[in-house]
Design an enzyme around this catalytic site. Structure first.
Site, short mmCIF file in Angstrom:
data_model
loop_
_atom_site.label_atom_id
_atom_site.label_comp_id
_atom_site.label_asym_id
_atom_site.label_seq_id
_atom_site.Cartn_x
_atom_site.Cartn_y
_atom_site.Cartn_z
N GLN A 1 7.89 -4.48 -4.67
CA GLN A 1 6.94 -4.39 -5.80
C GLN A 1 7.34 -3.24 -6.73
OE1 GLN A 1 2.90 -2.75 -5.79
NE2 GLN A 1 2.17 -4.78 -6.35
N CYS B 1 -2.60 -1.06 -10.15
CA CYS B 1 -2.81 0.31 -9.66
C CYS B 1 -3.80 1.06 -10.57
CB CYS B 1 -1.48 1.05 -9.60
SG CYS B 1 -1.71 2.74 -9.03
N MET C 1 0.85 -1.20 0.00
CA MET C 1 0.00 0.00 0.00
C MET C 1 0.87 1.24 0.00
SD MET C 1 -3.19 -0.91 2.51
CE MET C 1 -2.23 -1.74 3.76
N ASN D 1 -7.22 -11.52 -2.79
CA ASN D 1 -7.17 -10.21 -2.14
C ASN D 1 -8.46 -9.42 -2.42
OD1 ASN D 1 -5.88 -7.10 -3.11
ND2 ASN D 1 -5.91 -7.71 -0.97
N GLY D 2 -8.88 -8.69 -1.39
CA GLY D 2 -10.03 -7.80 -1.54
C GLY D 2 -11.10 -8.05 -0.52
N ASP D 3 -11.29 -7.05 0.36
CA ASP D 3 -12.39 -7.04 1.32
C ASP D 3 -12.28 -8.10 2.41
OD1 ASP D 3 -13.26 -5.05 -0.33
OD2 ASP D 3 -15.00 -6.13 -1.11
N ARG E 1 -6.32 -2.81 3.49
CA ARG E 1 -6.86 -1.73 4.31
C ARG E 1 -7.13 -2.13 5.75
NH1 ARG E 1 -11.57 -0.59 0.31
NH2 ARG E 1 -11.25 -2.83 0.15
N LYS F 1 0.82 -8.99 -9.27
CA LYS F 1 -0.46 -8.71 -8.60
C LYS F 1 -1.31 -7.88 -9.54
CE LYS F 1 -2.27 -6.38 -4.44
NZ LYS F 1 -2.68 -5.06 -4.90
#
Ligand SMILES: Cc1cc2nc3c(=O)[nH]c(=O)nc-3n(C[C@H](O)[C@H](O)[C@H](O)COP(=O)(O)O)c2cc1C
Length: 354
Positions: free
Chosen positions: A98, A128, A33, A228-230, A253, A167
């Protein structure tokens, strides 16, 4: 920690994730991030436990080569140097860098620098959504040009021998979903794993991540797939493993506002329950992080007071009267004043709760 959350059955998740020779345990990783996962935050997460892999913020391949030339010419790096993004401490291993960019040769050369710096792996960003990056064909912009993705992956693969992953998002938009194709290219080229954020570029961070695409990607390739995600809780992490059959789960997050999430997942799969942080835990966490920031201020890309205020937004979630603390930190002038503000707030808070 107190405030236990209890479940009747003990869930299970894979205990390790292997990117070629790189063995990661547990199979839960911290998402890269920008502006968040600098050396201070990564070490902070590592020290709290339960996280199998950490990654740098995405770093410009052009910037790395420019800094490398300065270094070889005996010049000092700029304060906002790309090398700052690549700075890491020995206790951060295993750690992956990354990269972003769209020029295969530049990316290959930058990956070589990353290998020389001692990283355990290199990862390519095809996810991104930021306009500035997409305009130069970087990040998720590349999802509209699969031949260029292949060229990039091939060039980087030839350049380095450390584990190599990429990714990406599911695609540019709902009419152009390419995640399974990208996964197959990665596998053919010889990458050791892929991570998929289950949103399109068009979605940004809106709506929900579609985990069905993570499941579809897992069916399409035989290299490890990281979902990945949520994922916002240990229950979500277990659900993602169950729903998709993925080999690893990556958390972004949620880690910024609940850095204990990795440890909670481990406790959850070991016992079927997990502890919530107490007020005293939150106090310790904020103080430790801010003190580390002050100590390592020359190693981060931003300026300390700004970073403290940014993290106040994340860290005060879940704190009783957290909005008061957040406002007081925003008003504080300088790092010392921020630290005093945090001490005063929690001392009063802990006394009032006693
Ligand atoms: C502030 C912020 C910065 C991010 N920077 C990067 C980045 O540098 N590289 C990357 O691949 N993804 C980046 N992402 C995306 C995350 O790695 C992750 O894919 C996304 O947040 C979804 O995961 P989550 O729901 O667990 O947050 C960023 C996300 C956020 C919120």
């Amino acid at each position: 920690m107190s405030g236990r959350v209890t479940l009747k059955t003990v869930p299970s998740i894979p205990q390790k994730l292997c990117f070629g020779p790189l063995e990661l345990s547990p199979a839960v990783t911290l998402a890269p991030m920008a502006g968040v996962t600098d050396t201070v935050f990564r070490r902070f997460i590592r020290n709290l436990g339960g996280c199998g892999l950490i990654m740098t913020e995405f770093t410009s391949s052009h910037g790395i080569l420019a800094d490398d030339r300065r270094r070889k010419g005996g010049k000092k790096p700029h304060r906002r140097s790309s090398f700052n993004y690549l700075y890491f401490e020995p206790d951060e291993h295993p750690i992956v860098a990354q990269l972003f960019g769209s020029d295969p040769q530049v990316l290959a050369d930058a990956a070589r620098v990353v290998e020389d710096l001692g990283f355990d792996g290199v990862d390519m960003n095809f996810g991104c959504p930021v306009k500035k990056v997409v305009k130069c064909n970087g990040g998720s912009g590349l999802l509209r040009d699969l031949p260029l993705i292949e060229e990039i992956l091939t060039a980087v693969r030839k350049a380095v021998s450390i584990p190599f992953t990429c990714k990406f998002r599911t695609g540019w938009d709902d009419d152009d979903i390419v995640c399974c194709e990208v996964g197959k290219i990665a596998e053919q080229v010889g990458l050791q794993g892929v991570a998929l954020h289950g949103r399109t570029r068009a979605q940004g961070y809106s709506g929900t991540a579609n985990w069905d695409w993570i499941a579809a990607l897992k069916q399409s390739v035989s290299i490890p797939v990281v979902g990945n995600g949520d994922v916002f809780s240990p229950e979500d992490a277990v659900r993602m493993f169950e729903h998709t059959g993925c080999d690893g789960v990556m958390i972004g997050r949620a880690a910024a506002s609940n850095p204990w999430i990795f440890r909670q997942i481990q406790q959850y799969v070991a016992t079927g329950r997990y502890d919530e942080p107490t007020e005293a835990d939150r106090y310790r966490m904020i103080k430790d992080y801010y003190e580390l920031l002050v100590e390592k201020q020359d190693k981060i890309s931003g300026e300390v007071s700004g970073k403290m205020k940014q993290f106040a937004t994340y860290f005060t979630r879940g704190v009783r009267n957290g909005s008061q603390l957040r406002k007081a930190i925003y008003r504080a002038e300088g790092p010392e004043h921020v630290l005093e503000t945090v001490d005063r707030f929690f001392e009063e808070q802990l006394v009032s709760a006693a």
